[in-house]
Design a protein around this motif. Structure first.
Motif, mmCIF file in Angstrom:
data_model
loop_
_atom_site.group_PDB
_atom_site.id
_atom_site.type_symbol
_atom_site.label_atom_id
_atom_site.label_comp_id
_atom_site.label_asym_id
_atom_site.label_seq_id
_atom_site.Cartn_x
_atom_site.Cartn_y
_atom_site.Cartn_z
ATOM 1 N N THR A 171 1.058 -1.168 0.043
ATOM 2 C CA THR A 171 -0.164 -0.148 -0.046
ATOM 3 C C THR A 171 0.935 1.352 -0.087
ATOM 4 O O THR A 171 0.627 2.158 -0.703
ATOM 5 N N MET A 172 2.070 1.215 0.685
ATOM 6 C CA MET A 172 2.874 2.398 0.776
ATOM 7 C C MET A 172 3.359 2.766 -0.774
ATOM 8 O O MET A 172 3.554 3.761 -1.242
ATOM 9 N N GLN A 173 3.636 1.609 -1.375
ATOM 10 C CA GLN A 173 4.266 1.811 -2.813
ATOM 11 C C GLN A 173 3.250 2.367 -3.716
ATOM 12 O O GLN A 173 3.391 3.159 -4.467
ATOM 13 N N ALA A 174 1.772 1.827 -3.556
ATOM 14 C CA ALA A 174 0.859 2.451 -4.280
ATOM 15 C C ALA A 174 0.648 3.830 -4.149
ATOM 16 O O ALA A 174 0.161 4.540 -5.027
ATOM 17 N N LEU A 175 0.853 4.215 -3.080
ATOM 18 C CA LEU A 175 0.746 5.579 -2.392
ATOM 19 C C LEU A 175 1.881 6.648 -2.956
ATOM 20 O O LEU A 175 1.880 7.756 -2.566
ATOM 21 N N GLY A 176 2.832 5.981 -3.677
ATOM 22 C CA GLY A 176 3.902 6.607 -3.861
ATOM 23 C C GLY A 176 5.026 7.012 -2.889
ATOM 24 O O GLY A 176 5.817 7.791 -2.904
ATOM 25 N N LEU A 177 5.016 5.984 -1.644
ATOM 26 C CA LEU A 177 5.757 6.332 -0.420
ATOM 27 C C LEU A 177 6.976 4.910 -0.404
ATOM 28 O O LEU A 177 6.194 3.898 -0.397
ATOM 29 N N GLY A 178 7.885 5.007 -0.084
ATOM 30 C CA GLY A 178 8.936 4.049 0.198
ATOM 31 C C GLY A 178 8.606 3.473 1.543
ATOM 32 O O GLY A 178 7.814 4.032 2.429
ATOM 33 N N VAL A 179 9.051 2.401 1.649
ATOM 34 C CA VAL A 179 8.945 1.641 3.071
ATOM 35 C C VAL A 179 9.752 2.445 3.998
ATOM 36 O O VAL A 179 9.254 2.565 5.140
ATOM 37 N N GLN A 180 10.738 2.903 3.876
ATOM 38 C CA GLN A 180 11.622 3.726 4.537
ATOM 39 C C GLN A 180 10.890 5.144 4.448
ATOM 40 O O GLN A 180 10.954 5.529 3.521
ATOM 41 N N VAL A 181 10.534 5.664 5.543
ATOM 42 C CA VAL A 181 9.916 6.900 5.673
ATOM 43 C C VAL A 181 10.766 8.096 5.254
ATOM 44 O O VAL A 181 12.006 8.191 5.536
ATOM 45 N N GLY A 182 10.123 8.926 4.301
ATOM 46 C CA GLY A 182 10.904 10.033 3.747
ATOM 47 C C GLY A 182 11.295 9.738 2.400
ATOM 48 O O GLY A 182 11.800 10.597 1.663
ATOM 49 N N VAL A 183 11.263 8.450 1.760
ATOM 50 C CA VAL A 183 11.457 8.165 0.634
ATOM 51 C C VAL A 183 10.268 7.836 -0.192
ATOM 52 O O VAL A 183 9.450 7.215 0.059
ATOM 53 N N LEU A 184 10.225 8.993 -1.396
ATOM 54 C CA LEU A 184 9.022 9.107 -2.261
ATOM 55 C C LEU A 184 9.426 8.190 -3.599
ATOM 56 O O LEU A 184 10.513 8.353 -4.138
ATOM 57 N N LEU A 185 8.339 7.367 -4.031
ATOM 58 C CA LEU A 185 8.607 6.724 -5.246
ATOM 59 C C LEU A 185 7.953 7.352 -6.326
ATOM 60 O O LEU A 185 6.806 8.001 -6.184
ATOM 61 N N PRO A 186 8.665 7.132 -7.444
ATOM 62 C CA PRO A 186 7.830 7.826 -8.485
ATOM 63 C C PRO A 186 6.511 7.254 -9.177
ATOM 64 O O PRO A 186 6.440 6.006 -8.918
ATOM 65 N N TYR A 187 5.697 7.821 -9.745
ATOM 66 C CA TYR A 187 4.680 7.114 -10.547
ATOM 67 C C TYR A 187 5.084 6.976 -12.045
ATOM 68 O O TYR A 187 6.230 7.338 -12.249
ATOM 69 N N GLY A 188 4.043 6.324 -12.751
ATOM 70 C CA GLY A 188 4.540 6.046 -13.991
ATOM 71 C C GLY A 188 4.664 7.440 -14.800
ATOM 72 O O GLY A 188 4.053 8.455 -14.462
ATOM 73 N N ARG A 189 5.243 7.299 -15.929
ATOM 74 C CA ARG A 189 5.545 8.494 -16.753
ATOM 75 C C ARG A 189 4.302 9.059 -17.391
ATOM 76 O O ARG A 189 3.986 10.342 -17.195
ATOM 77 N N GLU A 190 3.140 8.217 -17.618
ATOM 78 C CA GLU A 190 1.795 8.796 -18.029
ATOM 79 C C GLU A 190 1.268 9.512 -17.020
ATOM 80 O O GLU A 190 0.323 10.383 -17.268
ATOM 81 N N GLN A 191 1.214 8.880 -15.726
ATOM 82 C CA GLN A 191 0.744 9.466 -14.552
ATOM 83 C C GLN A 191 1.456 10.846 -14.203
ATOM 84 O O GLN A 191 0.722 11.768 -13.919
ATOM 85 N N GLU A 192 3.067 11.034 -14.459
ATOM 86 C CA GLU A 192 3.623 12.245 -14.047
ATOM 87 C C GLU A 192 3.011 13.046 -15.264
ATOM 88 O O GLU A 192 2.810 14.522 -14.657
ATOM 89 N N SER A 193 3.180 12.811 -16.394
ATOM 90 C CA SER A 193 2.707 13.949 -17.320
ATOM 91 C C SER A 193 1.159 14.416 -16.978
ATOM 92 O O SER A 193 0.874 15.520 -17.459
#
Length: 268
Positions: A171-193
């Motif tokens: 769930t953290m990954q789906a929300l764009g959050l890393g398991v390690q607090v403070g690390v944010l994960l990228p969305y897909g390119r089409e979502q970012e655009s």
């Protein structure tokens, strides 16, 4: 068969079988298997965890400034019945980043303010992050995980409680959050655009200068020279690609007459 074609076929099949198809704010087909209430519950739980583990900025001037920019934008964001109002928290961290979560949660790291140097540039970031929530990108990513892992009962995470801890990492990954607090994960390119396009309209409606989104990414590019790119920069194909797309989007925006508040007065 091309990767995009395969992905489209899978989404179409999932929509057909699960009747969970929807359209994003730009008209893109999405597979959404979770309700707004379920995603909001996940966002709220994750945000509370972050607040417990990160240092919260206590400077009233900085907090008032960021809150002012966010407050100017959110009235132009479509309402979500799963929460009443947006909560904004500034985290004391050198990270050049920000995020927004389902449930109306916005986090801004103080390191971002060294790169987003004006209120218009900060508005570009906040508008972009809110757009991820409005476009249900977390729901889309979690739904794709459900479809790809049909043997796992991922849908049970939607029930707040013990199941959340069982599927915490997912769930953290789906929300764009890393398991390690403070690390944010990228969305897909089409979502970012897509978040760029939608977020630019939000900031423009609020009276901020959309051209400053281009200046923001130019700042990001300069900040990345000779070192690791800022986290926000790493979530998109390239800054030159992003700037080109932002210019095209800006040219298509309606002419709004709203004037943004002077949020920078809080920093004086």
């Amino acid at each position: 068969m091309r990767a995009n074609t395969v992905k489209g076929a899978l989404i179409a099949a999932g929509c057909s079988a699960l009747l969970a198809c929807s359209a994003s704010p730009t008209g893109r087909n999405q597979l959404l298997m979770f309700s707004s209430q379920e995603m909001s519950a996940l966002g709220v739980q994750s945000f509370e965890q972050i607040k417990q583990q990160e240092n919260i900025e206590r400077d009233p001037k900085v907090n008032a400034y960021v809150q002012c920019v966010a407050n100017a934008i959110t009235p132009y964001v479509p309402r979500d019945g799963s929460f009443q109002q947006w909560e904004v928290v500034v985290f004391d961290s050198p990270q050049v980043n920000a995020f927004a979560l389902p449930g109306g949660k916005i986090g801004v790291y103080t390191g971002l303010l060294n790169v987003a140097r004006t209120q218009d540039q900060l508005a570009a970031v906040i508008g972009h992050e809110i757009a991820h929530v409005v476009a249900q990108h977390s729901n889309e990513r979690l739904s794709r995980s459900q479809l790809a892992n049909a043997g796992l009962q991922i849908t049970s995470i939607a029930v707040a409680g013990s199941d959340y801890s069982q599927y915490h990492d997912l769930t953290m990954q789906a929300l764009g959050l890393g398991v390690q607090v403070g690390v944010l994960l990228p969305y897909g390119r089409e979502q970012e655009s897509e978040a760029d396009v939608v977020g630019l309209d939000y900031m423009a409606q609020a009276g901020f200068d959309p051209s400053q989104s281009i200046a923001l990414w130019q700042n990001m590019a300069k900040a990345s020279q000779g070192q690791q790119p800022p986290e926000l920069l790493s979530t998109h194909p390239s800054y030159s690609h992003r700037i080109r797309d932002l210019k095209a989007t800006q040219a298509r925006l309606p002419q709004y007459n709203k004037k943004a508040p002077d949020c920078e007065r809080f920093l004086k």
